[in-house]
Design a protein around this motif. Structure first.
Motif, PDB file in Angstrom:
ATOM      1  N   UNK A   1       1.049  -1.058   0.024  1.00  0.00           N
ATOM      2  CA  UNK A   1       0.054  -0.034  -0.002  1.00  0.00           C
ATOM      3  C   UNK A   1       0.881   1.429   0.075  1.00  0.00           C
ATOM      4  N   UNK A   2       2.034   1.080   0.452  1.00  0.00           N
ATOM      5  CA  UNK A   2       3.015   2.195   0.498  1.00  0.00           C
ATOM      6  C   UNK A   2       4.112   2.680  -0.714  1.00  0.00           C
ATOM      7  N   UNK A   3       3.875   1.689  -1.624  1.00  0.00           N
ATOM      8  CA  UNK A   3       4.789   1.698  -2.686  1.00  0.00           C
ATOM      9  C   UNK A   3       4.542   2.975  -3.808  1.00  0.00           C
TER      10      UNK A   3
ATOM     11  N   UNK B   1      10.084   4.942   2.426  1.00  0.00           N
ATOM     12  CA  UNK B   1       8.882   5.876   2.060  1.00  0.00           C
ATOM     13  C   UNK B   1       9.090   7.326   2.268  1.00  0.00           C
ATOM     14  N   UNK B   2      10.361   7.664   1.756  1.00  0.00           N
ATOM     15  CA  UNK B   2      10.971   9.121   1.948  1.00  0.00           C
ATOM     16  C   UNK B   2      10.085   9.937   1.119  1.00  0.00           C
TER      17      UNK B   2
ATOM     18  N   UNK C   1       6.259  14.889  -2.334  1.00  0.00           N
ATOM     19  CA  UNK C   1       5.635  14.631  -3.518  1.00  0.00           C
ATOM     20  C   UNK C   1       5.904  15.359  -4.914  1.00  0.00           C
ATOM     21  N   UNK C   2       6.779  16.361  -4.240  1.00  0.00           N
ATOM     22  CA  UNK C   2       7.406  17.425  -5.424  1.00  0.00           C
ATOM     23  C   UNK C   2       8.688  16.498  -6.128  1.00  0.00           C
ATOM     24  N   UNK C   3       9.313  15.890  -5.465  1.00  0.00           N
ATOM     25  CA  UNK C   3      10.590  15.332  -6.005  1.00  0.00           C
ATOM     26  C   UNK C   3      10.209  13.615  -6.476  1.00  0.00           C
TER      27      UNK C   3
ATOM     28  N   UNK D   1      14.681   9.902  -6.153  1.00  0.00           N
ATOM     29  CA  UNK D   1      15.874  10.768  -5.731  1.00  0.00           C
ATOM     30  C   UNK D   1      15.421  11.056  -4.010  1.00  0.00           C
ATOM     31  N   UNK D   2      13.918  10.958  -3.644  1.00  0.00           N
ATOM     32  CA  UNK D   2      13.607  11.076  -2.575  1.00  0.00           C
ATOM     33  C   UNK D   2      14.486  10.125  -1.685  1.00  0.00           C
ATOM     34  N   UNK D   3      14.424   8.792  -2.086  1.00  0.00           N
ATOM     35  CA  UNK D   3      14.838   7.846  -1.439  1.00  0.00           C
ATOM     36  C   UNK D   3      16.450   7.927  -1.276  1.00  0.00           C
ATOM     37  N   UNK D   4      16.983   8.163  -2.318  1.00  0.00           N
ATOM     38  CA  UNK D   4      18.446   8.270  -2.265  1.00  0.00           C
ATOM     39  C   UNK D   4      18.803   9.556  -1.231  1.00  0.00           C
TER      40      UNK D   4
END
Lengths: 295, 295
Positions: free
Chosen positions: A28-30, A260-261, A266-268, A272-275
């Motif tokens: 559900x969080x992917x 889940x970064x 949501x803008x990125x 990239x948010x995860x990295x």
């Protein structure tokens, strides 16, 4: 292949990082992009592939949590093995978070299943083990680890709210249950002393600085796998006391705060948010390790 | 479907038996007839089919030990599910011996994987759980058990030689670690009290009569799953103290002494050797239960 403890030391030095990224994948969080193309365990594997690629420059190991794979039955098991192979193909160590533990003959079967190197099934470089059954539930894992250049992380002090119910019980003869387990870990890891750390590590939650210092004193040569940083509330600064005098000996796991970064940004683009989350935590941990060696 | 504790009570009454047969299948010890026709997990499943048919008249439950299935990877997982379905088709309860335990969100994933009834994967009627992480590692299993008319058996005192290293530690405030876990089991099992026993049972090894009586006192409404009878050295007479005042409340597991009964009786067809071993132990346990209610 060299001993597990040496492989960890080499990876930590090469990347100047002690970051472990935990894979606790919940469908559900992917990211929508992942679940648009794949369902069930295939989606989990597709997500793991992207996470591994994103964090590989910053992390020394991946820690897949097998519970989330088991929810898919046999197909989940295959996905777990695929995740192991993917991480290893990126040069990452794999810590299978399986928390197994049983009587001797059964522990030997678990150790065979999860640590014995074989051509037909990828296996982890190390696994987590529960100590509640005592030495004869852990020794078969120690033996299998040594035979396969693999390692263990024995649960000593976990990071969940109720961890202390059993682990912090005070003993009549002094000390606490977790300290007694720490003494056993020290004993199980006993070897020829030729390396700074042994192949029998410990799971030690990022609780108080005092607790970390106390357990480091009891297990001077154990690699600590420290959960509880990130989503569970611990910070990099909290764990300074966990490091050995050489600024090593610690691996810090973060799972949900990295995986889940993208939810908070949501803008990125999600990769990239995860990295970015992995890089930021890697840098914070580098500062903590440096603080540990600064007089 | 009725509650797990009631299904156990009904099965014990219907068969006048408290025998559980543990399935710890090791390829090297299977009858030659089985391994001539099948290999790997297929041989395990073929053997399980015969064992289940042989012991079904005498046993109330089957306890597959998942470690032995995990050695075969995904195919082993499928064999584990097939074993569950086979046993249930004979009207036997299934206790999945998985000894899982983890922090809350992960424990919930394990509970979903192993207890949630679903059409695509057979699941056990109960599972074994490790308490080392405390309440928030066990509560998700309790919740899943109740939602699925399933049950739990929490490890309190195991039957292996080193069980006491942690479980028998004496506490500063009195009592021992296993007694503290027993108090937690009593709390986790707390319900409306409308039935003699709860859905949260306990694994209590066949150690001393004193230990069994002590733990029965601490968990008056828990089903005890008692391992250690047979190959591990315990006898039926040793466990009289484990029964409740009603001569119920106990399930006794025997694994290797039944599964491999044919090894000691090469003159007898192997299925008969297995059935005989189950019947003999069932009768001995019946006497022990009777002794428990005799003033």
């Amino acid at each position: 292949m060299s001993r597990f403890s040496e492989r960890v030391s080499a990876a930590v030095a090469a990347k100047n990082s002690c970051l472990v990224v935990g894979l606790d994948p919940v469908l559900a969080r992917l990211p929508a992009e992942v679940t648009a193309d794949a369902t069930g365990p295939a989606a989990i594997t597709a997500f793991a592939r992207e996470v591994i690629a994103a964090v590989a420059p910053f992390a020394v190991a991946i820690k897949p949590q097998i519970a989330f794979y088991e929810t898919f039955g046999a197909a989940g098991w295959t996905a777990y093995e695929e995740t192991i192979a993917l991480a290893q193909s990126h040069g990452l160590l794999v810590i299978g978070d399986i928390k197994r533990g049983d009587i001797g003959s059964t522990a030997a079967a678990y150790a065979e299943a999860h640590l014995q190197r074989r051509t037909d099934h990828p296996t982890a470089d190390a696994v987590t083990v529960n100590p509640y059954l005592g030495s004869d539930g852990v020794r078969p894992f120690v033996d299998a680890a040594r035979a396969n250049d693999a390692g263990l992380f024995v649960l000593v002090r976990t990071s969940n709210p109720s961890a202390g119910e059993i682990q912090a019980l005070e003993l009549r003869d002094g000390g606490t249950v977790d300290e007694r387990v720490a003494a056993l870990v020290n004993e199980w890891g006993s070897d020829d002393g030729s390396t700074p750390y042994t192949d029998v590590g410990a799971v030690v939650g990022a609780t108080t600085s005092t607790a970390l210092a106390r357990l480091r004193g009891a297990m001077p040569r154990a690699w600590f796998l420290v959960p509880g940083v990130g989503a569970q509330g611990g910070t990099a600064a909290d764990i300074v006391a966990a490091f050995g005098a050489d600024g090593r000996g610690v691996l810090v796991n973060a799972s949900r705060s990295i995986l889940y970064a993208h939810e908070a940004r949501p803008d990125v683009p999600w990769r990239k948010a995860i990295a970015d989350a992995a890089q930021t935590l890697r840098d914070e941990l580098r500062d903590a390790a440096r603080a540990a060696t600064t007089p």
